[in-house]
Design an enzyme around this catalytic site. Structure first.
Site, PDB file in Angstrom:
ATOM      1  CG  ASP A 120      -0.253  -0.072   2.522  1.00 27.41           C
ATOM      2  OD1 ASP A 120       0.691  -0.885   2.648  1.00 27.41           O
ATOM      3  OD2 ASP A 120      -0.619   0.676   3.452  1.00 27.41           O
ATOM      4  CD  GLU A 185       3.921   0.971   6.823  1.00 30.71           C
ATOM      5  OE1 GLU A 185       4.668   1.403   7.725  1.00 30.71           O
ATOM      6  OE2 GLU A 185       3.546   1.681   5.860  1.00 30.71           O
TER       7      GLU A 185
END
Length: 493
Positions: A120, A185
């Site tokens: 991400d 994250e």
């Protein structure tokens, strides 16, 4: 001649590879063109986990599938672990992308190295100030610009590239390799800690070493190994008179204004030299050893270049050693913002009825988080009492993350040093990181195995910025480095 820099066509593979003498560390590498094309494909996916939008969650799911397919094509056993849903404040829920658990090899005679990374990214739009399209990989003077290039798609791919090199040459992997790759994250690693706890006796039971590549060097050209990060205690201090705001013409001068109280409280936390003013806060900070001092002296950091690239007129400290120690091994206090205050353009003659100040303290060994919380509350209570205000004050610690420190004498640090020497021809900077990377401490505490941070990006990569990039050199040489690390780990285990 450095053979690892010579590209030739190898008859054992259908694609161009870098052929080297047998067992020469990590100088076998598939054509960099293939590696760049894959990075381009990954950057094109808008895998933003920060904005809670269904379209972006679908992009995250697509990104997860791309990575899983890439690992399957290398022969990995891949599990996509359901991570459930994220509940939003408005009552809606969004799917959390599954967490990838992948494994290649299970030879009990070989060490098992587990790599952690994330797919991400932070939000990125061209209109935010990007010179190029953030989701189109663009090379300018050897710099590969695009969101996620250095944080963290490039490093994740570099580890996969290292594995693919051995596969392309029909060579056995010298170690067993496992991957833990998540997609949340940047949004707090939702569901990851729970998974690590759950899989402690399962997926992680055979893991010997854990490697994280999610930070940067402190130099543009000298590689680094990271052996510590700071923790973080995040605080909110609320001052309240009432829930509604006041008109300053009607009430100005006849009451204790919450904003004035809050500014006094925040102003009491740190002085102009950066020293925290909370009594006792430094009492449990680990003393500096002579060995530690020597590590700062050896680090390749040009203070003037660092200042210029940071666009800062002057730092608080004049020497490299002082700056690094205050960035890495001493606590710091930062004031982040005020909620409830008028902040928009224009003039508004309002007295906020309720305001919340936000600040955090970066923690270092051996600070005790509960002691810090008590010290902060006692200090603010004392400062507030001196103001004789009729307002109400409430202090709360909303986040507490411990610092992380590794043992640099562990085998994987030695293996990484040797691999860096082989590929880059130099000794690494042994660095710490002033930020907080919670997963390192989670792995270390839960699995009880050695954790190492092996960064790939240069100091000027600009993660999270409108100029995020990774140098082509870092990406390609970093892929070689990770392959060399596998070979060195096999020798030392």
């Amino acid at each position: 001649m450095n053979l690892y820099r010579v590209w030739v066509f190898c008859t054992t593979s259908k694609s161009p590879v870098l052929c080297v003498p047998p067992r020469c560390p990590a100088t076998w590498l598939t054509s960099d063109t293939v590696f760049l094309e894959t990075l381009k494909e990954w950057v094109a996916v808008e895998s933003d986990s920060v904005q809670p939008v269904l379209r972006l969650r679908r992009e995250l799911l697509r990104m997860t599938d791309l990575a899983a397919d890439r690992l399957r094509n290398l022969g990995a056993h891949v599990d996509l672990v359901d991570a459930g849903f994220q509940q939003l404040p408005d009552g809606q829920s969004l799917p959390i992308p599954p967490i990838i658990l992948a494994a290649l090899g299970n030879d009990p005679k070989k060490p098992t190295v587990c790599f952690y990374g994330h797919l991400d990214v932070q939000p990125a739009r061209r209109e935010d100030g990007w010179v190029t399209d953030p989701h189109t990989l663009t090379e300018v003077d050897g710099k590969l610009y695009g969101r996620g290039t250095t944080d963290n798609k490039g490093p994740v791919l570099a580890w996969i590239n290292a594995v693919s090199t051995f596969r392309a040459l029909d060579e056995d992997l010298p170690v067993n390799v496992k991957f833990v790759i998540e997609g949340m994250e940047e949004a707090g690693s939702l569901a990851l800690e729970e998974l690590v706890q759950k899989e402690k006796a399962g997926f992680f039971s055979s893991v010997d070493y854990i490697v994280i590549s999610d930070n940067l060097w402190v130099s543009r050209r000298t590689p680094a190994l990271t052996w510590g990060t700071r923790g973080n205690s995040y605080f909110m201090v609320e001052v309240k008179c009432r829930d509604q705001d006041f008109h300053s013409g009607t009430f100005g001068g006849i009451l204790n204004e919450p904003m004035a109280d809050l500014v006094a409280l925040l102003g009491s936390l740190v002085d102009s030299s950066g020293r925290i003013l909370i009594p006792g806060i430094y009492d449990h900070v680990a003393p500096v050893t002579e060995e530690e001092k020597r590590t700062y002296e050896a680090i390749d950091l040009d203070l003037e270049e660092y200042r210029n690239s940071s666009q800062v007129k002057k730092f608080l400290f004049d020497t490299k050693e002082e700056l690094l120690m205050h960035l890495w091994r001493y606590p710091s206090l930062s004031i982040h913002g005020i909620e409830g205050a008028f902040h928009e353009p224009g003039a508004k003659t309002v007295i906020p009825g309720r305001v919340i100040g936000k600040f955090s303290i970066r923690l270092v060994p051996h600070m005790n988080m509960s002691v810090v919380e008590k010290q902060v509350k006692q200090h603010l209570d004392y400062i507030f009492s001196k103001r004789n205000s009729s307002n109400q004050m409430t202090v709360s610690m909303t986040l507490g993350l411990h610092p992380w420190v590794a043992n640099i004498r562990d085998n994987q640090y030695l293996a990484a040093k040797r691999a860096i020497k082989t590929v880059f021809g130099t000794e690494p900077d042994m660095i710490r990181d002033g930020s907080t990377i919670p997963i390192a401490r989670i792995f270390q505490d839960t699995i009880q195995k050695s954790v190492m941070m092996l960064p790939l990006g240069a100091v000027d990569d600009g993660e999270h910025s409108q100029k995020e990039k990774i140098n082509r050199w870092n990406y390609i040489e970093g892929s070689k480095l990770f392959a060399a690390f596998f070979l060195e780990m096999a020798k030392l285990h």
